[in-house]
Motif scaffolding. Structure first.
Motif, PDB file in Angstrom:
ATOM      1  N   ASP A   1       9.115   3.521  -0.996  1.00  0.00           N
ATOM      2  CA  ASP A   1       8.085   2.740  -0.362  1.00  0.00           C
ATOM      3  C   ASP A   1       8.355   1.274  -0.605  1.00  0.00           C
ATOM      4  OD1 ASP A   1       6.075   5.372  -0.659  1.00  0.00           O
ATOM      5  OD2 ASP A   1       7.278   5.186  -2.396  1.00  0.00           O
TER       6      ASP A   1
ATOM      7  N   PRO B   1       5.846   5.526  -6.509  1.00  0.00           N
ATOM      8  CA  PRO B   1       6.216   5.240  -5.177  1.00  0.00           C
ATOM      9  C   PRO B   1       7.379   4.579  -5.929  1.00  0.00           C
ATOM     10  CG  PRO B   1       4.315   3.895  -6.395  1.00  0.00           C
ATOM     11  CD  PRO B   1       4.442   5.351  -6.814  1.00  0.00           C
TER      12      PRO B   1
ATOM     13  N   TYR C   1       1.605  -0.607  -9.774  1.00  0.00           N
ATOM     14  CA  TYR C   1       2.267   1.026  -9.304  1.00  0.00           C
ATOM     15  C   TYR C   1       2.725   1.516 -11.391  1.00  0.00           C
ATOM     16  CZ  TYR C   1       2.184  -1.671  -5.655  1.00  0.00           C
ATOM     17  OH  TYR C   1       1.750  -2.794  -4.180  1.00  0.00           O
TER      18      TYR C   1
ATOM     19  N   ARG D   1      12.743   8.865   0.716  1.00  0.00           N
ATOM     20  CA  ARG D   1      11.507   7.676   0.665  1.00  0.00           C
ATOM     21  C   ARG D   1      11.880   6.574  -0.071  1.00  0.00           C
ATOM     22  NH1 ARG D   1       6.184   8.093   2.536  1.00  0.00           N
ATOM     23  NH2 ARG D   1       4.712   5.894   1.940  1.00  0.00           N
TER      24      ARG D   1
ATOM     25  N   SER E   1       1.447  -1.240   0.167  1.00  0.00           N
ATOM     26  CA  SER E   1      -0.292   0.461  -0.068  1.00  0.00           C
ATOM     27  C   SER E   1       1.021   0.932  -0.635  1.00  0.00           C
ATOM     28  CB  SER E   1      -0.548   0.363   1.696  1.00  0.00           C
ATOM     29  OG  SER E   1      -1.529  -1.268   1.081  1.00  0.00           O
ATOM     30  N   THR E   2       0.573   2.069  -0.815  1.00  0.00           N
ATOM     31  CA  THR E   2       1.156   3.540  -0.962  1.00  0.00           C
ATOM     32  C   THR E   2       0.153   4.686  -1.658  1.00  0.00           C
ATOM     33  OG1 THR E   2       3.133   4.377  -1.520  1.00  0.00           O
ATOM     34  CG2 THR E   2       1.656   2.748  -3.277  1.00  0.00           C
ATOM     35  N   LYS E   3       0.133   5.588  -0.745  1.00  0.00           N
ATOM     36  CA  LYS E   3      -0.255   7.066  -0.612  1.00  0.00           C
ATOM     37  C   LYS E   3       0.687   8.198  -1.705  1.00  0.00           C
ATOM     38  CE  LYS E   3      -2.650   7.147   3.411  1.00  0.00           C
ATOM     39  NZ  LYS E   3      -2.622   8.205   4.593  1.00  0.00           N
ATOM     40  N   SER E   4       1.404   7.536  -2.353  1.00  0.00           N
ATOM     41  CA  SER E   4       2.499   8.406  -3.589  1.00  0.00           C
ATOM     42  C   SER E   4       1.844   8.083  -4.350  1.00  0.00           C
ATOM     43  CB  SER E   4       3.886   7.636  -3.292  1.00  0.00           C
ATOM     44  OG  SER E   4       4.943   8.068  -3.942  1.00  0.00           O
TER      45      SER E   4
ATOM     46  N   GLN F   1       9.403   2.049   3.560  1.00  0.00           N
ATOM     47  CA  GLN F   1       8.007   2.207   4.287  1.00  0.00           C
ATOM     48  C   GLN F   1       7.805   0.593   4.254  1.00  0.00           C
ATOM     49  OE1 GLN F   1       6.751   4.768   5.566  1.00  0.00           O
ATOM     50  NE2 GLN F   1       8.587   5.146   4.571  1.00  0.00           N
ATOM     51  N   THR F   2       8.589  -0.857   2.926  1.00  0.00           N
ATOM     52  CA  THR F   2       7.613  -1.074   3.134  1.00  0.00           C
ATOM     53  C   THR F   2       9.302  -2.437   2.023  1.00  0.00           C
ATOM     54  OG1 THR F   2       6.158  -1.618   0.945  1.00  0.00           O
ATOM     55  CG2 THR F   2       4.739  -1.705   2.656  1.00  0.00           C
TER      56      THR F   2
ATOM     57  N   TYR G   1       6.810  -4.473   7.333  1.00  0.00           N
ATOM     58  CA  TYR G   1       5.331  -3.540   7.558  1.00  0.00           C
ATOM     59  C   TYR G   1       5.354  -2.584   8.069  1.00  0.00           C
ATOM     60  CZ  TYR G   1       2.736  -6.258   9.350  1.00  0.00           C
ATOM     61  OH  TYR G   1       1.604  -7.196  10.448  1.00  0.00           O
TER      62      TYR G   1
END
Length: 268
Positions: free
Chosen positions: A179, A78, A98, A177, A72-75, A204-205, A266
């Motif tokens: 992802d 990513p 993605y 960052r 999952s990502t909000k970017s 992030q993951t 995660y």
């Protein structure tokens, strides 16, 4: 009906999804091909050159059916680091799932990297930086040996050769960052993660394929410690079932490895 589903749970699960049905078809077409013979494989909108058909079928199952690399990502764009890319099956999945991702792909084997780059070009998969070097703890190169049909290892003594390397820690620190960090580097993961333990805060993951080789220490505790110190939650599974494991010590009868685990890390 419930008896049928109980006995054939796996087949039912596969046939329920488009990718599962595609896996069954791929296994039918390519599962019995001779090992280590290049073949062009079609799946979905992609056509890939692969050096070993059976290895590809297993890759397809893990990546497209079981979705080991889904995150999952909000970017909007990513950033994905793919360490141990092989011929690009993982890249196809990332690109499909993605489409705006920026991907950095590391592949140590020069021959495999050439196939990877051709697969990307032929399938018009863009926004991927391919680095034909091994992921390691320094830039001085690393010795790899061949190991069965679909992998190489730093612990194998067969046909060993020195390949160029990068220090992954340096690449991680260049990004604000990351992802997804995917790591399938055939035995080098413990050393690399330990070297990167102070550079994972903005990751992030993660997916880590963990390997333990015969006549070498099992270092799972070191990997887990790095993950815990870096603030990750994790889930661990294995792709094998081992009957009587206290006397059956080999991974799928493997002559060099006695453990392979999939680690999914995660942040909450």
């Amino acid at each position: 009906m419930w008896v049928f589903r109980f006995l054939f749970t796996e087949t039912v699960r596969l046939l329920r999804s488009a990718e599962g049905r595609r896996l069954v078809w791929l296994a039918f077409l390519y599962g019995d091909r001779p090992r280590n013979q290049p073949v062009d494989v079609k799946f979905g909108r992609y056509t890939f050159r692969v050096p070993d058909a059976l290895s590809f079928v297993w890759q397809f199952r893990e990546i497209f059916v079981d979705e080991f690399y889904h995150f999952s990502t909000k970017s909007a764009q990513p950033v994905i680091f793919d360490c141990g890319t092989n011929v690009g099956t993982s890249i196809a999945y990332f690109h499909q799932t993605y489409p705006n991702a920026r991907i950095v792909a590391f592949e140590a084997d020069e021959h495999i990297s050439a196939i990877l780059q051709n697969n990307l070009k032929q399938n018009q998969i863009s926004n991927v930086e391919v680095i034909t070097k091994a992921v390691w703890t320094n830039q001085e190169g690393i010795w790899f040996g061949s190991d069965q049909s679909d992998s190489a290892s730093i612990f194998s003594e067969t046909d060993r050769k020195l390949v160029p390397s990068i220090r992954l820690r340096d690449y991680l620190l260049r990004e604000p960052r990351i992802d997804m960090l995917k790591m399938d580097i055939e035995g080098a993961e413990t050393a690399v993660l330990t070297d990167c333990r102070d550079a994972l805060a903005h990751v992030q993951t993660m997916f880590v394929e963990f390997h333990a080789y015969l006549n070498h220490p099992q270092t799972l505790a070191e990997v887990v410690q790095v993950l815990e110190e870096s603030g990750f939650r994790y889930y661990i599974n294995t792709s094998q079932y081992r009957h009587a494991p206290l006397i059956n010590h080999r991974y799928r009868g493997n002559d060099s490895m006695d453990l392979q685990l999939n680690i999914f890390a995660y942040r909450n």
